[in-house]
Every structure is written in structure tokens, then in C-alpha cells.
Scaffold this motif. Structure first.
Motif, mmCIF file in Angstrom:
data_model
loop_
_atom_site.group_PDB
_atom_site.id
_atom_site.type_symbol
_atom_site.label_atom_id
_atom_site.label_comp_id
_atom_site.label_asym_id
_atom_site.label_seq_id
_atom_site.Cartn_x
_atom_site.Cartn_y
_atom_site.Cartn_z
ATOM 1 N N TRP A 165 -11.952 5.714 -2.592
ATOM 2 C CA TRP A 165 -10.675 6.226 -3.070
ATOM 3 C C TRP A 165 -10.381 5.714 -4.478
ATOM 4 O O TRP A 165 -10.855 4.634 -4.887
ATOM 5 N N ASP A 166 -9.584 6.478 -5.194
ATOM 6 C CA ASP A 166 -9.069 6.071 -6.496
ATOM 7 C C ASP A 166 -7.866 5.161 -6.243
ATOM 8 O O ASP A 166 -6.822 5.621 -5.763
ATOM 9 N N VAL A 167 -8.010 3.876 -6.548
ATOM 10 C CA VAL A 167 -6.966 2.898 -6.237
ATOM 11 C C VAL A 167 -6.375 2.343 -7.530
ATOM 12 O O VAL A 167 -7.088 1.780 -8.364
ATOM 13 N N PHE A 168 -5.059 2.499 -7.672
ATOM 14 C CA PHE A 168 -4.341 1.837 -8.759
ATOM 15 C C PHE A 168 -3.803 0.527 -8.202
ATOM 16 O O PHE A 168 -3.007 0.517 -7.267
ATOM 17 N N SER A 169 -4.256 -0.595 -8.760
ATOM 18 C CA SER A 169 -3.898 -1.904 -8.221
ATOM 19 C C SER A 169 -2.674 -2.469 -8.939
ATOM 20 O O SER A 169 -2.614 -2.468 -10.169
ATOM 21 N N CYS A 220 -1.716 -3.341 -3.677
ATOM 22 C CA CYS A 220 -1.788 -4.704 -4.194
ATOM 23 C C CYS A 220 -3.042 -5.324 -3.595
ATOM 24 O O CYS A 220 -2.999 -5.926 -2.513
ATOM 25 N N MET A 221 -4.157 -5.177 -4.282
ATOM 26 C CA MET A 221 -5.438 -5.580 -3.718
ATOM 27 C C MET A 221 -5.515 -7.085 -3.481
ATOM 28 O O MET A 221 -6.174 -7.538 -2.538
ATOM 29 N N GLU A 247 -9.062 -8.751 3.138
ATOM 30 C CA GLU A 247 -10.292 -8.108 3.596
ATOM 31 C C GLU A 247 -10.474 -6.737 2.956
ATOM 32 O O GLU A 247 -11.359 -5.973 3.348
ATOM 33 N N GLY A 248 -9.646 -6.434 1.964
ATOM 34 C CA GLY A 248 -9.735 -5.154 1.285
ATOM 35 C C GLY A 248 -9.171 -4.012 2.115
ATOM 36 O O GLY A 248 -8.545 -4.210 3.157
ATOM 37 N N LEU A 249 -9.401 -2.802 1.638
ATOM 38 C CA LEU A 249 -8.981 -1.598 2.344
ATOM 39 C C LEU A 249 -10.027 -1.206 3.386
ATOM 40 O O LEU A 249 -11.197 -1.615 3.290
ATOM 41 N N LEU A 292 0.831 -1.199 0.000
ATOM 42 C CA LEU A 292 0.000 0.000 0.000
ATOM 43 C C LEU A 292 0.868 1.253 0.000
ATOM 44 O O LEU A 292 1.889 1.316 0.682
ATOM 45 N N MET A 293 0.449 2.241 -0.785
ATOM 46 C CA MET A 293 1.000 3.589 -0.736
ATOM 47 C C MET A 293 -0.162 4.562 -0.826
ATOM 48 O O MET A 293 -1.114 4.341 -1.588
#
Length: 336
Positions: free
Chosen positions: A263-267, A248-249, A254-256, A237-238
Motif C-alpha cells: 500500500w501507499d502509506v503516508f507516515s 503513524c508507523m 509490528e508494522g501493518l 491509522l486511516m
């Protein structure tokens, strides 16, 4: 003589305070480019070693890398010095970790398990104006505090409340009340929300419970489950800006946390997060991120650029090989 309780700092800008992961970095402790003795393989180390370098590490436990692989050490040292120079060129005050005495290198079992002072994220954390020496599970992290004790103690004269978590002693691991473990790579400061990673190999829920007790009701501390193949939360995570994450989903079963659901998440895939430390980058502020210049990390750099970040690229291949990139190397004292 007892120090005055009314000691003041020269300027509010000099006061110790970390507001969030994305607040502007003004001052930090950074890893040393001078000493790297490969930690002896115990259960805590095996999470870090991987690939060809992992084989080298396994075959050279306890050896100084200067002797075991001089060319690699030279590249390693040069890349750490380059990162420090970059920070200083951006106006960041950098304290470099010092040496650990021969006797303290044997802490806590009377055995020298190695020196990992090039990575200084784990022995302490700064949350608000609280500077907290942590109780890591990993033995090589437990003695890192001795390389920075004077730096941390000096923060008391600059507005910090200086604490130390109860130490874990000489056992590999204890469970139950009072046996909390925390490593700085697991701790994220997102304003008043504080995340603590839990892979099963480093920080644990009892450590998070102690941290909540120490911080009090002003903060909300919660644990985040991590795939056991990763040691710390900052390996997966960052958070370079409020509302934006690189994660890294598939390594977060259990997710974030719920407050990050919009949030906008780049995986990033596990292979990039594990093999190239794809999430472990250096946030200078909420507009600027430093990413290693290795080609494998181009997708991360491109995703950040697409989200209007300035992305700075410098070499950091060797520290990443050993399992710790830019975030692992530093711990902030001021982010405001």
C-alpha cells in the motif's frame, strides 16, 4: 406480537451494510453536541488525557464541561454541530446519540463516571449487515450503548443481524477465555479483512477471537499491535481508499498487516498522531476526506490532496483536544 421474520425495507439503499472504511458513507450514528461530563480518572481514561487539557480534565473529573469551562463547551458544541451539518449536506443520514438516564449513568458500579456521548465510535460496530454492541474495557464507553439502543434495535427491520458481545461487568479488567474486550475505535473493516487494534489498554486478543467466532469464516479477523501511548487503532491509522493509508508507523511495532505491504502509506509522526489526532479523519468515500482545519494538520491534508482526494476542512479543535476527532465521533450504519 412477534415481529415478522420476513420484514422488508423500503429500498436496497436503506439496508444496513458496511462494506469497507472507504465505501461511501450513507448513514451513521454521530456524537451528541449537548452533553459532556468529564469521565472520572480510572486506568481507562488516562490514555486520553494529555497536555493542558489533560490537566483541566484531571482537576475537573466528573464535572459537566458546561459548568467547568462554558466557553470551551460552546466551541465544542458548535464544532460537533458543524460536522453533523456537513454530513447532512452531503446526503448522509445522521442519528444523533440521545441521553443516558440517571440510573444508567451509574452502570456498572453504581457510580457516575461521566458522559462521553459526543464520541460514539466505541460502543458498537457495523460489519457487513452485522450490528454488534461491543464490550468496551472503558467504563464510560460501556454505558454509551444506552444512548443509542433504540437506534440499534431498529436496524433489525432493515436487514441487520443485531448482536451483543458478552459484557465485561464491574471489574476494571479480566483476562482469560470469555473476557474479550472490543472498542469500535480499534475495529477496521477492510472488505472481508477486519483489523482489531491492541494497545493493551482497550481491545484485546480475546475480543478479536470472539469477533472472529461471531462473524464466521466469511471474514478474517487479525490483531494489530499499537504503542501503549495510544488507546485505539484509529489514533494511528486511516484507510481512505483501498491501497492507501495514513499511518503513524512508529506507533505500530509490528508494522501493518501483510496484505497491506504494497500500500501507499503516508507516515505521520507520533506528535501529530497524538497531539492533533492526525490519523483520525472522516472518510466520506474513496475520493473525499474531511480533515480538521487546524494548521498542524496541513501536512495530512496536503498528502491526501497529492493522492487525488478532495479534502474538506472544518474546525474540530476541541474534540481533538479531548482525544477524539471525526472518526471517533461517528460509527457507520451504511457504507456501500
Amino acid at each position: 406480537m412477534v415481529a415478522s421474520a420476513s420484514a422488508t425495507v423500503d429500498s436496497p439503499q436503506d439496508q444496513i451494510y458496511v462494506e469497507s472504511e472507504w465505501a461511501a458513507l450513507r448513514e451513521c450514528v454521530y456524537g451528541s453536541p449537548e452533553t459532556w461530563v468529564l469521565p472520572v480518572f480510572l486506568s481507562d481514561v488516562k490514555l486520553r488525557a494529555q497536555g493542558e487539557f489533560g490537566e483541566f480534565w484531571a482537576n475537573n473529573q466528573g464535572r459537566d464541561v458546561k459548568d467547568a469551562w462554558p466557553e470551551l463547551f460552546a466551541e465544542f458544541s458548535s464544532q460537533i454541530k458543524g460536522a453533523i451539518s456537513l454530513l447532512e449536506s452531503h446526503g448522509v443520514k445522521v442519528h444523533v446519540a440521545g441521553e443516558i438516564s440517571a440510573e444508567n449513568r451509574k452502570y456498572p458500579r453504581g457510580q457516575d463516571h461521566g458522559v462521553s456521548t459526543p464520541w460514539m465510535r466505541d460502543p458498537f460496530v457495523t460489519i457487513g449487515n452485522n450490528v454488534i454492541e461491543l464490550a468496551p474495557r472503558s467504563f464510560f464507553h460501556r454505558r454509551q450503548r444506552f444512548a443509542i439502543r433504540e437506534i440499534l434495535a431498529a436496524t433489525m427491520d432493515r436487514g441487520a443481524r443485531y448482536f451483543s458481545q458478552p459484557d465485561g461487568g464491574a471489574d476494571d479488567y479480566n483476562e482469560g477465555p470469555g473476557w474479550g474486550y472490543l472498542e469500535g475505535g480499534d475495529v477496521f473493516v477492510l472488505g472481508k479483512d477486519v483489523l482489531v487494534g491492541n494497545s493493551g489498554g482497550c481491545s484485546n486478543p480475546e475480543g478479536a477471537r470472539w469477533l472472529q467466532h461471531m462473524l464466521g469464516p466469511e471474514y478474517r479477523v487479525q490483531t494489530v499491535k499499537i504503542d501503549p501511548m495510544f488507546p485505539h487503532l484509529d489514533c494511528v491509522l486511516m484507510t481512505p481508499r483501498e491501497g492507501v493509508a495514513v499511518a503513524c508507523m512508529e506507533a505500530l511495532p509490528e508494522g501493518l498487516p501483510a496484505f497491506m505491504k504494497d500500500w501507499d502509506v503516508f507516515s505521520v509522526p507520533k506528535s501529530l498522531a497524538k497531539g492533533h489526532m492526525g490519523c483520525n479523519n472522516l472518510v466520506l468515500d474513496d475520493r473525499t476526506v474531511v480533515v480538521p482545519s487546524e494548521e498542524a494538520l496541513n501536512p495530512v491534508a496536503e498528502a491526501l490532496s497529492a493522492r487525488q482526494f478532495e479534502v474538506i476542512r472544518i474546525p474540530y479543535r476541541v474534540p481533538c483536544m479531548a482525544g477524539g476527532s471525526f472518526r471517533c465521533a461517528h460509527q457507520p450504519l451504511i457504507r456501500i
